[in-house]
Motif scaffolding. Structure first.
Motif, mmCIF file in Angstrom:
data_model
loop_
_atom_site.group_PDB
_atom_site.id
_atom_site.type_symbol
_atom_site.label_atom_id
_atom_site.label_comp_id
_atom_site.label_asym_id
_atom_site.label_seq_id
_atom_site.Cartn_x
_atom_site.Cartn_y
_atom_site.Cartn_z
ATOM 1 N N LYS A 104 0.749 -1.269 0.010
ATOM 2 C CA LYS A 104 0.038 -0.046 -0.016
ATOM 3 C C LYS A 104 0.977 1.288 -0.064
ATOM 4 O O LYS A 104 0.362 2.406 -0.739
ATOM 5 N N ALA A 105 2.090 1.334 0.749
ATOM 6 C CA ALA A 105 3.047 2.445 0.879
ATOM 7 C C ALA A 105 3.458 2.639 -0.447
ATOM 8 O O ALA A 105 3.629 3.837 -1.076
ATOM 9 N N ARG A 106 3.816 1.473 -1.023
ATOM 10 C CA ARG A 106 4.377 1.697 -2.642
ATOM 11 C C ARG A 106 3.476 2.347 -3.623
ATOM 12 O O ARG A 106 3.881 3.149 -4.497
ATOM 13 N N GLU A 107 2.190 1.772 -3.325
ATOM 14 C CA GLU A 107 1.215 2.381 -4.591
ATOM 15 C C GLU A 107 1.023 3.902 -4.097
ATOM 16 O O GLU A 107 0.763 4.656 -5.042
ATOM 17 N N ALA A 110 3.871 5.687 -5.565
ATOM 18 C CA ALA A 110 3.963 5.756 -6.970
ATOM 19 C C ALA A 110 2.950 6.638 -7.639
ATOM 20 O O ALA A 110 3.116 7.365 -8.564
ATOM 21 N N PHE A 111 1.769 6.809 -6.737
ATOM 22 C CA PHE A 111 0.760 7.842 -7.096
ATOM 23 C C PHE A 111 1.183 9.237 -6.891
ATOM 24 O O PHE A 111 0.989 10.143 -7.591
ATOM 25 N N ASN A 115 1.824 12.226 -9.838
ATOM 26 C CA ASN A 115 1.150 13.442 -9.763
ATOM 27 C C ASN A 115 2.162 14.591 -9.206
ATOM 28 O O ASN A 115 1.742 15.870 -9.473
ATOM 29 N N HIS A 116 3.116 14.616 -8.425
ATOM 30 C CA HIS A 116 3.675 15.477 -7.763
ATOM 31 C C HIS A 116 5.279 15.553 -8.352
ATOM 32 O O HIS A 116 6.005 16.363 -7.739
ATOM 33 N N GLY A 117 5.466 14.504 -9.084
ATOM 34 C CA GLY A 117 7.059 14.324 -9.355
ATOM 35 C C GLY A 117 7.896 15.335 -10.274
ATOM 36 O O GLY A 117 8.816 15.848 -10.096
#
Length: 304
Positions: A104-107, A110-111, A115-117
């Motif tokens: 869940k932390a990886r998901e 990644a999200f 969106n903010h990378g």
């Protein structure tokens, strides 16, 4: 020049049947001798003359102290294995929950990177940023994916990353078993047995050299006789007397205690746990063809 019969023909590219027999090839059978047979009055565990003998429902005879120690050690071993099994199940459950949290932390990460990378990130304290002050996904030194890859990397050439085989503790059995057989054995299923000692013997018998007789026919009990014990009272008879009188009279011939046919227990005779019992007293061993077996010199084939 002699004729080339099958037994004299030794110039073939393979061994003949007679040559294989002379070399000791195949399965060798030999009936167990007296030294390999356990006396009927010996314990199946300590292999000594029994003291306070007890028998299970399958006819295996033990000393009372030996079988109690065996059952106690089995219970301790079952308890130890059960504790290890429970702790392993708890650890597996915690590992599954930890893997789920990491997934869940990886998901989420990644999200967030998706969106903010690409948003510019300014920091006056950071002296090594580029001239445009842009810090995107490429500026991250080690991502969570790389950390996970380094942590789970299986490199046999690195001592710290050498993979290890997981040790799984199987669920232990719930009940104790007979040390001579694979059947379940409980303390309440054991019953004491009583042998009739021969008191008419001229020489005094020592505790280690006693002579027992059948209380019905007064025949000396040996390994050649099949013995039967009554689980109701524990008295031991020869099989001939037990099959002839007890099913008809329905009572013990010594104490007149009532019994039934299901109370007749055939005592096991023969070898120890490393040899056969009852009629299965033949040792078998397969020998490969070769001079290393040496059976051609020690045990030549029987002439037919």
């Amino acid at each position: 020049m002699p004729q080339r019969h099958s037994k004299n023909n030794n110039d073939l590219a393979f061994f003949t049947y007679d040559e294989k027999r002379k070399l000791g090839y195949g399965t060798q059978r030999e009936r167990l001798g007296r030294d390999s047979i356990k006396p009927f009055d010996a314990c199946c565990l300590c292999l000594k003359h029994f003291i306070d003998p007890m028998s299970c429902q399958k006819g295996h005879v033990f000393c009372k102290e030996c079988i109690l120690e065996c059952l106690l050690s089995q219970k301790k071993d079952i308890h130890r294995k059960q504790v290890a099994h429970n702790s392993q199940q708890k650890q597996d459950k915690e590992d599954d929950e930890e893997k789920l949290r990491q997934q869940k932390a990886r998901e989420l990460e990644a999200f967030d990177q998706q969106n903010h990378g690409a948003v510019p990130h300014y920091n006056d304290r950071n002296q090594d940023r580029d001239k445009n002050g842009f810090h995107g996904a490429n500026s991250v030194k080690v991502t969570s994916y790389e950390e996970e890859a380094l942590r789970t990397m299986k490199a046999f050439w690195l001592p710290s990353a050498t993979p290890g085989a997981p040790v799984k503790v199987a669920a232990p059995p719930e009940c104790t078993t007979c040390p001579e057989g694979s059947e379940k054995l409980k303390l309440k299923s054991l019953f004491p047995i009583h042998f009739t000692e021969d008191t008419n013997d001229e020489k005094k018998s020592t505790p280690l050299d006693k002579t027992f007789i059948c209380p019905s026919c007064k025949v000396t009990l040996t390994n050649t006789l099949s013995l039967v014990a009554l689980s109701s009272c524990g008295h031991v008879f020869c099989k001939k007397c037990a099959d002839k009188f007890i099913p008809v009279d329905k009572v013990c011939l010594v104490c007149n205690k009532g019994c039934k046919e299901r109370n007749l227990v055939n005592l096991k005779k023969g070898g120890t746990g490393f040899a056969g019992h009852d009629d299965d007293l033949e040792a078998k061993d397969f020998k490969h063809l070769g001079s290393g077996s040496g059976l051609g010199l020690v045990r030549p084939a029987a002439k037919t």
